[in-house]
Design an enzyme around this catalytic site. Structure first.
Site, PDB file in Angstrom:
ATOM      1  N   TYR A   1      33.474  44.510  31.453  1.00 15.77           N
ATOM      2  CA  TYR A   1      34.289  43.379  31.950  1.00 15.77           C
ATOM      3  C   TYR A   1      35.363  42.989  30.913  1.00 15.77           C
ATOM      4  O   TYR A   1      36.534  42.818  31.264  1.00 15.77           O
ATOM      5  CB  TYR A   1      33.351  42.206  32.238  1.00 15.77           C
ATOM      6  CG  TYR A   1      34.004  40.981  32.829  1.00 15.77           C
ATOM      7  CD1 TYR A   1      34.396  40.953  34.171  1.00 15.77           C
ATOM      8  CD2 TYR A   1      34.223  39.844  32.058  1.00 15.77           C
ATOM      9  CE1 TYR A   1      34.983  39.825  34.723  1.00 15.77           C
ATOM     10  CE2 TYR A   1      34.803  38.708  32.607  1.00 15.77           C
ATOM     11  CZ  TYR A   1      35.180  38.693  33.940  1.00 15.77           C
ATOM     12  OH  TYR A   1      35.764  37.578  34.475  1.00 15.77           O
TER      13      TYR A   1
ATOM     14  N   ILE B   1      34.141  28.963  34.296  1.00 20.29           N
ATOM     15  CA  ILE B   1      34.512  28.200  35.493  1.00 20.29           C
ATOM     16  C   ILE B   1      33.332  28.251  36.472  1.00 20.29           C
ATOM     17  O   ILE B   1      32.748  29.327  36.683  1.00 20.29           O
ATOM     18  CB  ILE B   1      35.765  28.819  36.175  1.00 20.29           C
ATOM     19  CG1 ILE B   1      36.918  28.990  35.168  1.00 20.29           C
ATOM     20  CG2 ILE B   1      36.196  27.991  37.389  1.00 20.29           C
ATOM     21  CD1 ILE B   1      37.489  27.731  34.568  1.00 20.29           C
TER      22      ILE B   1
ATOM     23  N   ALA C   1      36.646  44.796  28.540  1.00 20.53           N
ATOM     24  CA  ALA C   1      37.661  45.860  28.440  1.00 20.53           C
ATOM     25  C   ALA C   1      38.634  45.768  29.615  1.00 20.53           C
ATOM     26  O   ALA C   1      39.852  45.914  29.447  1.00 20.53           O
ATOM     27  CB  ALA C   1      36.993  47.228  28.416  1.00 20.53           C
TER      28      ALA C   1
ATOM     29  N   LYS D   1      39.434  43.085  31.315  1.00 23.00           N
ATOM     30  CA  LYS D   1      40.263  41.879  31.220  1.00 23.00           C
ATOM     31  C   LYS D   1      41.259  41.972  30.057  1.00 23.00           C
ATOM     32  O   LYS D   1      42.358  41.407  30.125  1.00 23.00           O
ATOM     33  CB  LYS D   1      39.376  40.636  31.092  1.00 23.00           C
ATOM     34  CG  LYS D   1      38.516  40.370  32.343  1.00 23.00           C
ATOM     35  CD  LYS D   1      39.373  40.124  33.587  1.00 23.00           C
ATOM     36  CE  LYS D   1      38.554  39.692  34.787  1.00 23.00           C
ATOM     37  NZ  LYS D   1      39.385  39.450  35.974  1.00 23.00           N
TER      38      LYS D   1
HETATM   39  N1  LIG Z   1      34.131  32.188  37.161  1.00 26.87           N
HETATM   40  C1  LIG Z   1      34.505  32.298  35.909  1.00 26.87           C
HETATM   41  O1  LIG Z   1      33.965  31.636  35.012  1.00 26.87           O
HETATM   42  C2  LIG Z   1      35.633  33.213  35.526  1.00 26.87           C
HETATM   43  C3  LIG Z   1      36.047  33.213  34.200  1.00 26.87           C
HETATM   44  C4  LIG Z   1      37.098  34.042  33.819  1.00 26.87           C
HETATM   45  C5  LIG Z   1      37.705  34.851  34.763  1.00 26.87           C
HETATM   46  N2  LIG Z   1      37.255  34.845  36.042  1.00 26.87           N
HETATM   47  C6  LIG Z   1      37.942  35.727  36.978  1.00 26.87           C
HETATM   48  O2  LIG Z   1      38.389  34.999  38.094  1.00 26.87           O
HETATM   49  C7  LIG Z   1      38.440  35.842  39.247  1.00 26.87           C
HETATM   50  C8  LIG Z   1      37.687  35.178  40.398  1.00 26.87           C
HETATM   51  O3  LIG Z   1      36.334  35.000  40.002  1.00 26.87           O
HETATM   52  P1  LIG Z   1      35.294  34.056  40.769  1.00 26.87           P
HETATM   53  O4  LIG Z   1      34.496  33.381  39.725  1.00 26.87           O
HETATM   54  O5  LIG Z   1      35.971  33.271  41.806  1.00 26.87           O
HETATM   55  O6  LIG Z   1      34.350  35.197  41.415  1.00 26.87           O
HETATM   56  P2  LIG Z   1      33.800  35.399  42.892  1.00 26.87           P
HETATM   57  O7  LIG Z   1      32.798  36.487  42.778  1.00 26.87           O
HETATM   58  O8  LIG Z   1      33.365  34.094  43.477  1.00 26.87           O
HETATM   59  O9  LIG Z   1      35.101  35.886  43.679  1.00 26.87           O
HETATM   60  C9  LIG Z   1      35.647  37.176  43.494  1.00 26.87           C
HETATM   61  C10 LIG Z   1      36.244  37.626  44.814  1.00 26.87           C
HETATM   62  O10 LIG Z   1      36.757  38.960  44.630  1.00 26.87           O
HETATM   63  C11 LIG Z   1      36.356  39.712  45.758  1.00 26.87           C
HETATM   64  N3  LIG Z   1      36.301  41.147  45.460  1.00 26.87           N
HETATM   65  C12 LIG Z   1      35.332  41.807  44.788  1.00 26.87           C
HETATM   66  N4  LIG Z   1      35.605  43.118  44.779  1.00 26.87           N
HETATM   67  C13 LIG Z   1      36.762  43.304  45.454  1.00 26.87           C
HETATM   68  C14 LIG Z   1      37.553  44.431  45.787  1.00 26.87           C
HETATM   69  N5  LIG Z   1      37.189  45.671  45.439  1.00 26.87           N
HETATM   70  N6  LIG Z   1      38.708  44.236  46.484  1.00 26.87           N
HETATM   71  C15 LIG Z   1      39.073  42.987  46.872  1.00 26.87           C
HETATM   72  N7  LIG Z   1      38.354  41.885  46.594  1.00 26.87           N
HETATM   73  C16 LIG Z   1      37.214  42.034  45.894  1.00 26.87           C
HETATM   74  C17 LIG Z   1      34.983  39.163  46.129  1.00 26.87           C
HETATM   75  O11 LIG Z   1      34.603  39.525  47.456  1.00 26.87           O
HETATM   76  C18 LIG Z   1      35.201  37.687  45.935  1.00 26.87           C
HETATM   77  O12 LIG Z   1      35.693  37.064  47.108  1.00 26.87           O
HETATM   78  C19 LIG Z   1      37.823  37.176  38.809  1.00 26.87           C
HETATM   79  O13 LIG Z   1      38.850  38.081  38.465  1.00 26.87           O
HETATM   80  C20 LIG Z   1      37.045  36.803  37.579  1.00 26.87           C
HETATM   81  O14 LIG Z   1      36.869  37.887  36.710  1.00 26.87           O
HETATM   82  C21 LIG Z   1      36.239  34.045  36.454  1.00 26.87           C
END
Ligand SMILES: NC(=O)c1ccc[n+]([C@@H]2O[C@H](COP(=O)([O-])OP(=O)(O)OC[C@H]3O[C@@H](n4cnc5c(N)ncnc54)[C@H](O)[C@@H]3O)[C@@H](O)[C@H]2O)c1
Length: 247
Positions: A155, A188, A157, A159
Site C-alpha cells: 500500500y 480517516i 509503495a 501511494k
Molecule cells: N480511510 C483512510 O483512512 C484513508 C487514508 C489515506 C488514504 N485513503 C485512500 O482514500 C481512498 C478511499 O478510501 P476509503 O477509506 O473511502 O475506502 P473504501 O474501501 O471505503 O472505498 C474505496 C472504494 O474504491 C472502490 N474500488 C476498489 N477497487 C476498485 C477497482 N478496482 N476499481 C474501481 N473502484 C474500486 C471500492 O469498491 C470502494 O467503493 C483510497 O484510495 C484510500 O487508499 C484512505
C-alpha cells in the site's frame, strides 16, 4: 453553492467511503458527477442520491485496473456530458500483512488498483482535457506513501508511486492548462479503517497532534479546493490531511 456549475467531475471508487463524500460534495457545489466503482448497486444508489438533489449524475461500472474498462468509462463520460473537467483518482484497496508473509497477489492487486489504475485514468482523462486545454486531476494518496508503515509495504509503495505520478503528470500537463495534485489523508474513519483493531486505533491517536481521526468530509474539502479556481496556480503539490500526524 455553484462553485462547480457546468463542470463535469468523475470520481473513481465513489460508491462509498471518501469517494462518495467527494462525489456528493462536488454535486452540492453544482457539478455534474460521474460516479464510478466496481460496486454496481452502491454506485447506482450514490448516483441516484445525487440526482435526487437536483444534479446530473450517472453511474459507470469500472475496474480501474483494467485499461479497456477505463477507456470505456471516459468515453461514456464524454458521450453523456461532452467533456471532463475534473478527475479524482480515489479508488484504492489495502491488503495488509508483514512483508515476509506478503503473497505476490497481495502486492500485485494493490499496485494494480492504487497505482496502475490511477495511471490508466489519468492517461485517458488527460487526452480529453488536453482538447479543451483545461482540467484538474486530484489523486488520493496517503501519509503512508510519505512515511511508510508496518504491514503496508504494498500500500505505501502504491501511494508513494502515486505521488511520483502526480508530479510527472503535473509537469507534462501544465503546458496544456491542466493541474495535477495529490491529497495525502492520515487516519480517516471509513469502512477501510473500520477493519483495524481498537488497539491499533489507540496507537494511531497518540501520534496525531490534533488527537482525533479525520472525517471523509475533511478530505473532500481539500479535493474541492485543489480542483477549484482558487487553486489554479497550484500543481504538483501534495497536501496532507492528517491532523498533523506527519508534519
Ligand atoms: N480511510 C483512510 O483512512 C484513508 C487514508 C489515506 C488514504 N485513503 C485512500 O482514500 C481512498 C478511499 O478510501 P476509503 O477509506 O473511502 O475506502 P473504501 O474501501 O471505503 O472505498 C474505496 C472504494 O474504491 C472502490 N474500488 C476498489 N477497487 C476498485 C477497482 N478496482 N476499481 C474501481 N473502484 C474500486 C471500492 O469498491 C470502494 O467503493 C483510497 O484510495 C484510500 O487508499 C484512505
Amino acid at each position: 453553492m455553484s462553485r462547480f456549475k457546468e463542470k463535469v467531475v468523475l470520481v473513481t471508487g465513489s460508491s462509498r467511503g471518501i469517494g462518495k463524500v467527494i462525489a456528493m460534495s462536488f454535486a452540492d457545489a453544482g457539478a455534474a458527477v460521474v460516479v464510478s466503482d466496481v460496486l454496481a448497486e452502491e454506485g447506482e444508489k450514490t448516483a441516484r442520491e445525487i440526482r435526487e438533489l437536483g444534479n446530473q449524475s450517472i453511474f459507470v461500472q469500472c475496474d480501474v485496473s483494467d485499461s479497456q474498462d477505463v477507456n470505456g468509462m471516459i468515453a461514456k463520460t464524454v458521450d453523456k456530458f461532452g467533456k471532463i473537467d475534473v478527475l479524482v483518482n480515489n479508488a484504492g484497496i489495502t491488503r495488509d500483512t508483514l512483508m515476509i508473509r506478503m503473497k505476490d497477489e497481495d502486492w500485485e492487486k494493490v499496485l494494480n488498483i492504487n497505482l496502475k489504475g490511477a495511471f490508466y485514468c489519468t492517461r485517458a482523462a488527460a487526452k480529453e482535457m488536453m482538447k479543451k486545454r483545461t482540467g484538474s486531476i486530484v489523486n488520493i494518496s496517503s501519509v503512508v506513501g510519505l512515511m511508510g508503515n508496518l504491514g503496508q509495504a504494498n500500500y505505501s509503495a502504491s501511494k508513494a508511486g502515486l505521488i511520483g505520478l502526480t508530479k510527472s503528470a503535473a509537469k507534462e500537463l501544465a503546458p496544456r492548462g491542466i493541474t495535477v495534485n495529490a491529497v495525502a489523508p492520515g487516519f480517516i474513519e471509513t469502512e477501510m479503517t473500520q477493519k483495524l483493531s481498537e488497539q491499533v486505533k489507540e496507537t494511531y491517536k497518540k501520534v496525531i497532534p490534533l488527537n482525533c481521526f479525520g472525517a471523509p468530509q475533511d478530505v473532500a474539502n481539500t479535493v474541492l479546493f485543489l480542483a477549484s479556481e482558487n487553486a489554479k496556480y497550484i500543481t504538483g503539490e501534495v497536501i496532507r490531511v492528517d491532523g498533523g500526524m506527519r508534519m
